[in-house]
Motif scaffolding. Structure first.
Motif, mmCIF file in Angstrom:
data_model
loop_
_atom_site.group_PDB
_atom_site.id
_atom_site.type_symbol
_atom_site.label_atom_id
_atom_site.label_comp_id
_atom_site.label_asym_id
_atom_site.label_seq_id
_atom_site.Cartn_x
_atom_site.Cartn_y
_atom_site.Cartn_z
ATOM 1 N N THR A 114 0.838 -1.190 0.000
ATOM 2 C CA THR A 114 0.000 0.000 0.000
ATOM 3 C C THR A 114 0.881 1.251 0.000
ATOM 4 O O THR A 114 2.070 1.192 0.316
ATOM 5 C CB THR A 114 -0.912 0.048 1.243
ATOM 6 O OG1 THR A 114 -0.092 0.259 2.413
ATOM 7 C CG2 THR A 114 -1.712 -1.233 1.404
ATOM 8 N N TYR A 163 -4.669 -9.619 4.835
ATOM 9 C CA TYR A 163 -5.032 -8.332 4.247
ATOM 10 C C TYR A 163 -3.969 -7.290 4.579
ATOM 11 O O TYR A 163 -3.129 -7.489 5.460
ATOM 12 C CB TYR A 163 -6.396 -7.862 4.780
ATOM 13 C CG TYR A 163 -6.406 -7.600 6.271
ATOM 14 C CD1 TYR A 163 -6.081 -6.354 6.793
ATOM 15 C CD2 TYR A 163 -6.716 -8.625 7.168
ATOM 16 C CE1 TYR A 163 -6.068 -6.117 8.168
ATOM 17 C CE2 TYR A 163 -6.713 -8.399 8.537
ATOM 18 C CZ TYR A 163 -6.394 -7.146 9.021
ATOM 19 O OH TYR A 163 -6.376 -6.916 10.383
ATOM 20 N N GLU A 166 -4.756 0.209 3.813
ATOM 21 C CA GLU A 166 -4.330 1.390 3.067
ATOM 22 C C GLU A 166 -4.884 2.653 3.717
ATOM 23 O O GLU A 166 -5.998 2.649 4.247
ATOM 24 C CB GLU A 166 -4.838 1.297 1.623
ATOM 25 C CG GLU A 166 -4.501 2.490 0.736
ATOM 26 C CD GLU A 166 -3.016 2.662 0.471
ATOM 27 O OE1 GLU A 166 -2.313 3.104 1.417
ATOM 28 O OE2 GLU A 166 -2.571 2.364 -0.652
ATOM 29 N N TYR A 177 -8.724 1.791 4.293
ATOM 30 C CA TYR A 177 -9.296 0.663 3.559
ATOM 31 C C TYR A 177 -8.620 -0.639 3.970
ATOM 32 O O TYR A 177 -7.387 -0.733 3.991
ATOM 33 C CB TYR A 177 -9.089 0.829 2.056
ATOM 34 C CG TYR A 177 -9.787 2.010 1.443
ATOM 35 C CD1 TYR A 177 -11.105 1.924 1.015
ATOM 36 C CD2 TYR A 177 -9.112 3.219 1.270
ATOM 37 C CE1 TYR A 177 -11.740 3.011 0.433
ATOM 38 C CE2 TYR A 177 -9.741 4.306 0.691
ATOM 39 C CZ TYR A 177 -11.060 4.197 0.276
ATOM 40 O OH TYR A 177 -11.680 5.271 -0.290
ATOM 41 N N GLN A 179 -7.793 -4.136 2.533
ATOM 42 C CA GLN A 179 -7.667 -4.739 1.216
ATOM 43 C C GLN A 179 -7.257 -6.202 1.394
ATOM 44 O O GLN A 179 -6.151 -6.493 1.846
ATOM 45 C CB GLN A 179 -6.640 -3.980 0.368
ATOM 46 C CG GLN A 179 -7.021 -2.520 0.147
ATOM 47 C CD GLN A 179 -5.997 -1.756 -0.667
ATOM 48 O OE1 GLN A 179 -4.865 -2.203 -0.843
ATOM 49 N NE2 GLN A 179 -6.380 -0.588 -1.161
ATOM 50 N N THR A 185 -8.163 -4.924 -5.919
ATOM 51 C CA THR A 185 -7.770 -3.591 -5.459
ATOM 52 C C THR A 185 -7.086 -2.893 -6.627
ATOM 53 O O THR A 185 -6.553 -3.546 -7.530
ATOM 54 C CB THR A 185 -6.795 -3.645 -4.262
ATOM 55 O OG1 THR A 185 -5.648 -4.435 -4.613
ATOM 56 C CG2 THR A 185 -7.472 -4.240 -3.039
ATOM 57 N N CYS A 192 -5.171 5.466 -8.368
ATOM 58 C CA CYS A 192 -6.382 5.257 -7.561
ATOM 59 C C CYS A 192 -6.774 6.550 -6.864
ATOM 60 O O CYS A 192 -7.943 6.949 -6.858
ATOM 61 C CB CYS A 192 -6.140 4.144 -6.552
ATOM 62 S SG CYS A 192 -7.525 3.873 -5.412
ATOM 63 N N ASN A 217 -14.504 -2.934 -2.426
ATOM 64 C CA ASN A 217 -14.370 -2.736 -0.977
ATOM 65 C C ASN A 217 -14.774 -1.331 -0.531
ATOM 66 O O ASN A 217 -14.471 -0.920 0.580
ATOM 67 C CB ASN A 217 -12.945 -3.053 -0.522
ATOM 68 C CG ASN A 217 -11.916 -2.055 -1.034
ATOM 69 O OD1 ASN A 217 -12.241 -1.103 -1.749
ATOM 70 N ND2 ASN A 217 -10.652 -2.261 -0.687
ATOM 71 N N ASN A 219 -13.988 1.512 -2.401
ATOM 72 C CA ASN A 219 -12.909 2.416 -2.795
ATOM 73 C C ASN A 219 -13.424 3.806 -3.183
ATOM 74 O O ASN A 219 -12.950 4.825 -2.679
ATOM 75 C CB ASN A 219 -12.133 1.795 -3.956
ATOM 76 C CG ASN A 219 -10.960 2.631 -4.412
ATOM 77 O OD1 ASN A 219 -10.023 2.845 -3.678
ATOM 78 N ND2 ASN A 219 -11.020 3.111 -5.648
ATOM 79 N N SER A 240 -15.245 -8.977 -0.807
ATOM 80 C CA SER A 240 -15.216 -7.523 -0.968
ATOM 81 C C SER A 240 -16.308 -6.849 -0.154
ATOM 82 O O SER A 240 -16.092 -5.790 0.444
ATOM 83 C CB SER A 240 -15.352 -7.148 -2.445
ATOM 84 O OG SER A 240 -14.210 -7.547 -3.174
#
Length: 362
Positions: A114, A163, A166, A177, A179, A185, A192, A217, A219, A240
């Motif tokens: 990340t 996981y 981020e 987040y 992930q 992702t 992003c 997820n 985003n 997700s």
């Protein structure tokens, strides 16, 4: 051009050519020049997957050239990968080659990182992972300071977690987040962030409610919630959806509901073709949808979903495949016009282009 090594001197010209091709492709629908969002020229990939090439009692990272899938070549550098990936690669390789338990029948290694400097390393094998392997992997995990995940056929060994977390700074807010390994992702963290900023700018001053399909997820969903009264989002992946629910709580969002439905199922639900138990606590009639956000897979929107989306006053359509977006535009342009147009260079030095359009009802 090899994916592991790039000539950054060519980047500006390559991006200009991409923009020109995209503008020409969309010329039947808009005279706008695409807003350009360039990638960092190096160290932009947050994810990487390598075949592990076994030869002479040693293992090395390897990739295949396009069209030459029986001729792997050993990776000695990976400048497109995040700096953290480049830092971890030699450390993992040294440890694996020093341990027969970790090296034997190792098939693939994956790195998930990340922008906020978290990482997960997944080691994938053609053998059953036993307690002895787990002990060696834990020692490597302790040495690296990042979690190790083991995978084999019908086996997943989570030593600490599966996981990464981020933290994305967007304007004056930081969004958090979860992930999860194996779920989708965005591979280019800075792009992003640019995509979220652009979507927020497009939605600035919106009224009513937002519907999002293919939300992953959360985003885009979570940062966009502040621009709408209520938000309803759908996603088919259970992993997700579970991550999105945790991300909702982590970011203190109170006006968002996420439901596990495919776009086809949601189309049936909103058209009252059939009821869904997963919507039993959701009153669709209570929403005043002014905007729909779609970020579909490469296949684009199916015909029924495209027709359903066309009912909304505003359509925010982010695409990883302009060809299928253009196919959808052939229908959507009958009722809507393009008001914003963007190019997101998710994968520099390749022909891949990601685009964003805002469509407003005529």
């Amino acid at each position: 051009m090899a994916l592991h090594r790039v000539n950054t001197d060519d980047y500006s010209e390559q991006l200009r050519q991409k923009a020109e091709r995209l503008r020409a492709a969309y010329s039947d629908y808009t005279d706008l020049e695409p807003e350009l969002f360039p990638s960092p020229p190096i160290h932009y990939r947050l994810r990487a997957e390598f075949k592990m090439w076994q030869e002479g009692g040693r293992v090395d990272y390897a990739m295949y050239r396009q069209g030459e899938y029986k001729k792997p070549f050993v990776i000695k550098e990976f400048t497109v990968g995040a700096e953290l990936i480049n830092d971890l690669m030699p450390k993992v390789l040294e440890a694996v080659n020093a341990s027969e338990l970790l090296r034997k029948r190792l098939f693939s290694t994956e790195f998930l990182t990340t922008l906020s400097n978290d990482a997960l390393i997944t080691l994938i094998y053609h053998k059953k992972l036993d307690e002895a392997w787990e002990a060696e992997a834990r020692a490597l995990q302790d040495k690296l300071g990042f979690p190790i995940l083991g995978r084999s056929r019908k086996q997943k060994v989570v030593l600490e977690r599966d996981y990464v977390t981020e933290q994305l700074q967007i304007g004056d807010r930081t969004y958090s987040y979860k992930q999860v390994e194996g779920s989708f992702t965005q591979p280019n963290g800075e792009i992003c962030r640019s995509m979220i900023r652009w979507a927020k700018d497009v939605c600035e001053g919106s009224e009513g409610d937002l519907l999002e399909l293919y939300c992953g997820n959360g985003n885009f969903t979570i940062p966009l919630c502040e621009h709408f009264d209520k938000v309803l989002a759908t996603e088919i992946s259970k992993v997700s959806v579970n991550a999105a629910q945790e991300n909702i709580r982590a970011n203190g969002v109170s006006n968002l509901n996420i439901v596990r439905l495919s776009s086809e199922e949601f189309t049936q639900a909103i058209d009252k073709v059939r009821p869904f138990r997963r919507l039993k606590d959701i009153d669709l009639d209570s929403y005043d949808f002014s905007t729909v956000l779609v970020d579909p897979p490469r296949a684009g929107l199916d015909a029924d979903t495209c027709a359903m989306v066309a009912r909304f006053p505003r359509i925010l359509y982010i695409s990883c495949n302009p060809e299928t977006q253009l196919e959808n535009l052939e229908e959507l342009s009958k009722t809507h016009r393009v008001e914003r147009f963007a190019l997101f260079d998710q994968f520099p030095y390749t022909d891949h282009t990601e685009s964003g359009i805002l469509l407003v009802r005529k």
